[in-house]
Design an enzyme around this catalytic site. Sequence first.
Site, PDB file in Angstrom:
ATOM      1  N   GLY A  16       0.830  -1.206   0.000  1.00  9.96           N
ATOM      2  CA  GLY A  16       0.000   0.000   0.000  1.00  9.96           C
ATOM      3  C   GLY A  16       0.857   1.246   0.000  1.00  9.96           C
ATOM      4  N   ALA A  17       0.524   2.169  -0.900  1.00 14.44           N
ATOM      5  CA  ALA A  17       1.305   3.398  -1.054  1.00 14.44           C
ATOM      6  C   ALA A  17       0.434   4.619  -0.816  1.00 14.44           C
ATOM      7  CB  ALA A  17       1.921   3.440  -2.447  1.00 14.44           C
ATOM      8  N   ALA A  20      -0.546   5.935   4.836  1.00 15.56           N
ATOM      9  CA  ALA A  20      -0.017   5.048   5.876  1.00 15.56           C
ATOM     10  C   ALA A  20       1.207   4.294   5.363  1.00 15.56           C
ATOM     11  CB  ALA A  20      -1.094   4.067   6.318  1.00 15.56           C
ATOM     12  N   GLY A  21       1.090   3.732   4.148  1.00 14.92           N
ATOM     13  CA  GLY A  21       2.202   2.967   3.587  1.00 14.92           C
ATOM     14  C   GLY A  21       3.429   3.844   3.370  1.00 14.92           C
ATOM     15  N   PHE A 122     -14.060  21.687  12.285  1.00 11.40           N
ATOM     16  CA  PHE A 122     -14.539  20.421  11.726  1.00 11.40           C
ATOM     17  C   PHE A 122     -15.437  19.765  12.762  1.00 11.40           C
ATOM     18  CE2 PHE A 122     -13.431  17.502   8.211  1.00 11.40           C
ATOM     19  CZ  PHE A 122     -12.918  18.409   7.308  1.00 11.40           C
ATOM     20  N   ASP A 223      -8.589  -5.501   0.551  1.00  4.80           N
ATOM     21  CA  ASP A 223      -7.780  -6.694   0.259  1.00  4.80           C
ATOM     22  C   ASP A 223      -6.987  -7.183   1.480  1.00  4.80           C
ATOM     23  OD1 ASP A 223      -8.704  -5.656  -2.107  1.00  4.80           O
ATOM     24  OD2 ASP A 223      -6.770  -5.626  -3.135  1.00  4.80           O
ATOM     25  N   GLN A 242     -18.534   4.020   9.085  1.00  6.95           N
ATOM     26  CA  GLN A 242     -19.091   5.376   9.132  1.00  6.95           C
ATOM     27  C   GLN A 242     -19.742   5.808   7.823  1.00  6.95           C
ATOM     28  OE1 GLN A 242     -16.328   8.996   9.194  1.00  6.95           O
ATOM     29  NE2 GLN A 242     -17.321   9.088  11.177  1.00  6.95           N
ATOM     30  N   HIS A 244     -20.706   9.162   5.961  1.00  4.30           N
ATOM     31  CA  HIS A 244     -20.469  10.609   5.990  1.00  4.30           C
ATOM     32  C   HIS A 244     -21.767  11.286   5.580  1.00  4.30           C
ATOM     33  CE1 HIS A 244     -18.897  14.537   4.967  1.00  4.30           C
ATOM     34  NE2 HIS A 244     -17.707  14.209   5.414  1.00  4.30           N
ATOM     35  N   LEU A 254     -17.863  12.669  -2.229  1.00  2.00           N
ATOM     36  CA  LEU A 254     -17.871  13.412  -0.972  1.00  2.00           C
ATOM     37  C   LEU A 254     -17.852  14.920  -1.169  1.00  2.00           C
ATOM     38  CD1 LEU A 254     -17.599  12.533   2.068  1.00  2.00           C
ATOM     39  CD2 LEU A 254     -15.297  13.442   1.888  1.00  2.00           C
ATOM     40  N   GLU A 257     -16.567  17.909   4.952  1.00  2.00           N
ATOM     41  CA  GLU A 257     -17.092  18.575   6.135  1.00  2.00           C
ATOM     42  C   GLU A 257     -16.519  19.998   6.235  1.00  2.00           C
ATOM     43  OE1 GLU A 257     -17.185  15.562   9.139  1.00  2.00           O
ATOM     44  OE2 GLU A 257     -16.581  17.041  10.622  1.00  2.00           O
ATOM     45  N   ARG A 288     -20.257  12.988  12.869  1.00  2.00           N
ATOM     46  CA  ARG A 288     -20.874  12.494  11.630  1.00  2.00           C
ATOM     47  C   ARG A 288     -22.025  11.525  11.883  1.00  2.00           C
ATOM     48  NH1 ARG A 288     -15.264  11.660   8.202  1.00  2.00           N
ATOM     49  NH2 ARG A 288     -14.979  13.896   7.888  1.00  2.00           N
ATOM     50  N   HIS A 375     -18.396   5.697   4.081  1.00  2.00           N
ATOM     51  CA  HIS A 375     -17.184   6.503   3.998  1.00  2.00           C
ATOM     52  C   HIS A 375     -15.953   5.873   4.624  1.00  2.00           C
ATOM     53  CE1 HIS A 375     -14.902  10.148   3.607  1.00  2.00           C
ATOM     54  NE2 HIS A 375     -14.742  10.271   4.911  1.00  2.00           N
ATOM     55  N   ARG A 417     -15.505   7.925  13.866  1.00  2.00           N
ATOM     56  CA  ARG A 417     -14.292   8.734  13.704  1.00  2.00           C
ATOM     57  C   ARG A 417     -14.647  10.198  13.538  1.00  2.00           C
ATOM     58  NH1 ARG A 417     -11.534  10.908   9.317  1.00  2.00           N
ATOM     59  NH2 ARG A 417     -12.587   9.741   7.670  1.00  2.00           N
ATOM     60  N   SER A 422      -8.404  10.715  10.433  1.00  2.00           N
ATOM     61  CA  SER A 422      -7.807   9.599   9.704  1.00  2.00           C
ATOM     62  C   SER A 422      -6.451   9.997   9.144  1.00  2.00           C
ATOM     63  CB  SER A 422      -8.701   9.133   8.559  1.00  2.00           C
ATOM     64  OG  SER A 422      -7.997   8.180   7.816  1.00  2.00           O
ATOM     65  N   LEU A 423      -6.354  11.217   8.650  1.00  2.00           N
ATOM     66  CA  LEU A 423      -5.053  11.636   8.122  1.00  2.00           C
ATOM     67  C   LEU A 423      -4.009  11.643   9.241  1.00  2.00           C
ATOM     68  CD1 LEU A 423      -6.038  14.418   5.538  1.00  2.00           C
ATOM     69  CD2 LEU A 423      -5.415  12.038   5.097  1.00  2.00           C
TER      70      LEU A 423
HETATM   71  C1  LIG Z   1     -13.280  11.216  -0.484  1.00  2.00           C
HETATM   72  C2  LIG Z   1     -12.584  11.088   0.821  1.00  2.00           C
HETATM   73  C3  LIG Z   1     -12.223  12.221   1.544  1.00  2.00           C
HETATM   74  C4  LIG Z   1     -11.573  12.105   2.775  1.00  2.00           C
HETATM   75  N1  LIG Z   1     -11.224  13.242   3.462  1.00  2.00           N
HETATM   76  C5  LIG Z   1     -10.550  13.125   4.638  1.00  2.00           C
HETATM   77  C6  LIG Z   1     -10.089  14.286   5.347  1.00  2.00           C
HETATM   78  O1  LIG Z   1     -10.270  15.418   4.913  1.00  2.00           O
HETATM   79  N2  LIG Z   1      -9.440  14.106   6.514  1.00  2.00           N
HETATM   80  C7  LIG Z   1      -9.197  12.863   7.027  1.00  2.00           C
HETATM   81  O2  LIG Z   1      -8.586  12.755   8.097  1.00  2.00           O
HETATM   82  N3  LIG Z   1      -9.587  11.754   6.362  1.00  2.00           N
HETATM   83  C8  LIG Z   1     -10.245  11.862   5.183  1.00  2.00           C
HETATM   84  N4  LIG Z   1     -10.628  10.720   4.515  1.00  2.00           N
HETATM   85  C9  LIG Z   1     -10.207   9.404   5.013  1.00  2.00           C
HETATM   86  C10 LIG Z   1      -8.746   9.176   4.670  1.00  2.00           C
HETATM   87  O3  LIG Z   1      -8.412   9.851   3.488  1.00  2.00           O
HETATM   88  C11 LIG Z   1      -8.434   7.707   4.477  1.00  2.00           C
HETATM   89  O4  LIG Z   1      -8.929   6.966   5.559  1.00  2.00           O
HETATM   90  C12 LIG Z   1      -6.923   7.496   4.414  1.00  2.00           C
HETATM   91  O5  LIG Z   1      -6.364   8.343   3.452  1.00  2.00           O
HETATM   92  C13 LIG Z   1      -6.567   6.056   4.124  1.00  2.00           C
HETATM   93  O6  LIG Z   1      -5.174   5.991   3.940  1.00  2.00           O
HETATM   94  P1  LIG Z   1      -4.444   4.598   3.786  1.00  2.00           P
HETATM   95  O7  LIG Z   1      -3.001   4.895   3.609  1.00  2.00           O
HETATM   96  O8  LIG Z   1      -4.852   3.709   4.895  1.00  2.00           O
HETATM   97  O9  LIG Z   1      -5.088   3.985   2.449  1.00  2.00           O
HETATM   98  P2  LIG Z   1      -5.029   4.488   0.903  1.00  2.00           P
HETATM   99  O10 LIG Z   1      -4.594   5.874   0.771  1.00  2.00           O
HETATM  100  O11 LIG Z   1      -6.259   4.107   0.217  1.00  2.00           O
HETATM  101  O12 LIG Z   1      -3.940   3.560   0.315  1.00  2.00           O
HETATM  102  C14 LIG Z   1      -4.170   2.168   0.095  1.00  2.00           C
HETATM  103  C15 LIG Z   1      -3.027   1.656  -0.733  1.00  2.00           C
HETATM  104  O13 LIG Z   1      -3.082   0.243  -0.716  1.00  2.00           O
HETATM  105  C16 LIG Z   1      -2.846  -0.239  -2.018  1.00  2.00           C
HETATM  106  N5  LIG Z   1      -3.471  -1.561  -2.090  1.00  2.00           N
HETATM  107  C17 LIG Z   1      -4.714  -1.927  -1.704  1.00  2.00           C
HETATM  108  N6  LIG Z   1      -4.896  -3.239  -1.902  1.00  2.00           N
HETATM  109  C18 LIG Z   1      -3.738  -3.710  -2.430  1.00  2.00           C
HETATM  110  C19 LIG Z   1      -3.298  -4.980  -2.865  1.00  2.00           C
HETATM  111  N7  LIG Z   1      -4.079  -6.057  -2.802  1.00  2.00           N
HETATM  112  N8  LIG Z   1      -2.045  -5.087  -3.367  1.00  2.00           N
HETATM  113  C20 LIG Z   1      -1.236  -4.002  -3.458  1.00  2.00           C
HETATM  114  N9  LIG Z   1      -1.606  -2.782  -3.064  1.00  2.00           N
HETATM  115  C21 LIG Z   1      -2.836  -2.652  -2.548  1.00  2.00           C
HETATM  116  C22 LIG Z   1      -3.411   0.801  -2.941  1.00  2.00           C
HETATM  117  O14 LIG Z   1      -2.786   0.736  -4.194  1.00  2.00           O
HETATM  118  C23 LIG Z   1      -3.053   2.091  -2.197  1.00  2.00           C
HETATM  119  O15 LIG Z   1      -1.757   2.491  -2.547  1.00  2.00           O
HETATM  120  C24 LIG Z   1     -11.280  10.821   3.291  1.00  2.00           C
HETATM  121  C25 LIG Z   1     -11.627   9.690   2.568  1.00  2.00           C
HETATM  122  C26 LIG Z   1     -12.292   9.816   1.364  1.00  2.00           C
HETATM  123  C27 LIG Z   1     -12.686   8.553   0.648  1.00  2.00           C
END
Ligand SMILES: Cc1cc2nc3c(=O)[nH]c(=O)nc-3n(C[C@H](O)[C@H](O)[C@H](O)COP(=O)(O)OP(=O)(O)OC[C@H]3O[C@@H](n4cnc5c(N)ncnc54)[C@H](O)[C@@H]3O)c2cc1C
Length: 603
Positions: A16-17, A20-21, A122, A223, A242, A244, A254, A257, A288, A375, A417, A422-423
Amino acid sequence: MKDETLFHRYDVVIVGAGGAGLAAALYAARSGAVRVAVLSKMLPVRSHTGTAQGGIGAALGNHEEDHPEWHVFDTIKGSDYLADQDAVRVLCYEAVELVYELEHMGLPFDRTPSGRIAQRPFGGHTNNVTKQPVRRACHAADRTGHMILQTLYQQCLKHRVTFFDEFQVLDVILSQGVAGGVVALEIATGQFHVFHARAVILATGGWGRVWQITSNAHSFTGDGAAIVLRHGIPLEDMEFFQFHPTGIYKLGILVTEGARGEGGVLINGRGERFMARYAPNLKDLASRDVISRAIYLEIREGRGVDGKDYVHLDIRPETINHYFDLDGKKNPDGTPRRITAADIQTRLPDITDFVRTYLGIDPLTQPIPVQPTAHYAMGGIPTDLHGRVVVDAHNTVLPGLYAAGEVACVSVHGANRLGTNSLVDILVFGRRSGLDAVRHCRENGFAPLPKQPEEAARAMLEGLRTRPPNQERIADIRAEMQRVMMDYVGVFREATGIEKAIHTLRALQQCYQSAGIHDKSRCFNTELLEAWELGCLLDLAEVTAVAALARTETRGCHTREDYPQRDDANWLKHSLAFRTAQGIQLQYKPVTILDYPPQERIY
Ligand SMILES: Cc1cc2nc3c(=O)[nH]c(=O)nc-3n(C[C@H](O)[C@H](O)[C@H](O)COP(=O)(O)OP(=O)(O)OC[C@H]3O[C@@H](n4cnc5c(N)ncnc54)[C@H](O)[C@@H]3O)c2cc1C
């Protein structure tokens, strides 16, 4: 698929990139002690983190008094007291230094007139003394996530992280109770790869695609969570997903907020600002879960717009200024607060564009039709404070396996949340996972690989690819799953409906076993991968429904119409769902309560 398998060796392999990744990768690589690889099924900067709009929460106090401890309390209250309070403390205190660190890495935050990082209000973030909204969300227009992703990606390149883009991970290798690597498919060629690793960090994001109306990207198919579930590792608090409050009507896209943070208000079909009835203090900036429920109740009682199933989000400057006056909102110099069309355009450029593009209306002159949209996954792979995956109610660590970001459950969000958290979560616990993985590598060698570690994944994928496409169509199974989850395991739930959903989901899983696909090719076979992803979604949908049926109380986003009260005596506990030969089995573990015992939530 080519038949031979390619083998690689890295100390730390991150799946995952997203935020978090990349945070995990950056802090692991910066130690200089380990070789780090990041695998992503899409180009890193297209990860869902890039769509995060509104902001990242940190008590910098750049506009007014604020404290990390207030952030701690708001997060715990927002979670309906289900969050682990030790984890929340880590989240809110480390948020401050991480935001400054991002600033120093070059993230272009918006600025106050004096040049500090700008912050906006927020939902659920308050001054704990006055109980009024506090400006805590740091933002880069409504593109905060995009900027975080770009900044972290550039830093990862600088620190020589190796990227394997468009590699889909299909399995985690566990040998003798220790993580030993992952199995991945190279999407362009259909080639299988085995990555042997000393530590594996799963950062694969959420699974909003289980529901029909969702803000989540097509790739949010859970996944990582489904893969570990199949290995007997439990998933925590899966009943809490959740909704939204403000998704664009019918599309689910979306509207941040942050739009309400800038002064936008929710209006029902009678032109009333109905949130004043449900949350007299915070109104449109309540948490929310409270607002999504209120919207549904308005609609149910016939007060949707034109009797339909949506309400309006009004960000027209004249409406905002009208309510600023009614609420007595003032600038620091005591003059009435005012907002102009140009302010809205500058602070919310992307969402105003979305509304023009997708609805054909101008949000500066017309209100936006909105409805709640699936969401965010509060639940996920259980971890400790260092991101280490724990596999039972005693928090036993599985050595070498980590999870961070939306796929993980630390748990900082509990039953609901707060926006902007989440960020923070992905950065704080991404970093912690990366650093602890380095420690793990220092103390441990490579676990021996089992013979042909890719065989199970290959057999599963080949089965899907070679089965004839019969009457069971992948798209139909997906649509039916999304419909029942929306109807019965959405904002409002009750036993008979959830039971219906479970029954349908089990039937769909049967159909899935015999479903086939048309595209038999090996290269870029997206039909095949989407079919595989549907298997993940079905597993997660079932776990969600089973956990939701068991929890006979209403807490946070989990609203049981047949059990409308929160029940701390019986349900102040986290659920753990295991997949066994006898079906999904539930266990429970206690919530960590430190300074804030549960109280009634009043907004
Ligand atoms: C529209 C929207 C707006 C949001 N706005 C906010 C905000 O303003 N503030 C806030 O705090 N949160 C917000 N959130 C929530 C927050 O953005 C997400 O919870 C957070 O970014 C998730 O980050 P992540 O690194 O866990 O996952 P992601 O950023 O989704 O990254 C997942 C990664 O995993 C990889 N991956 C997945 N499955 C596989 C696999 N099988 N093999 C290889 N790679 C895989 C993908 O390629 C991707 O790189 C929002 C969410 C959404 C949907």
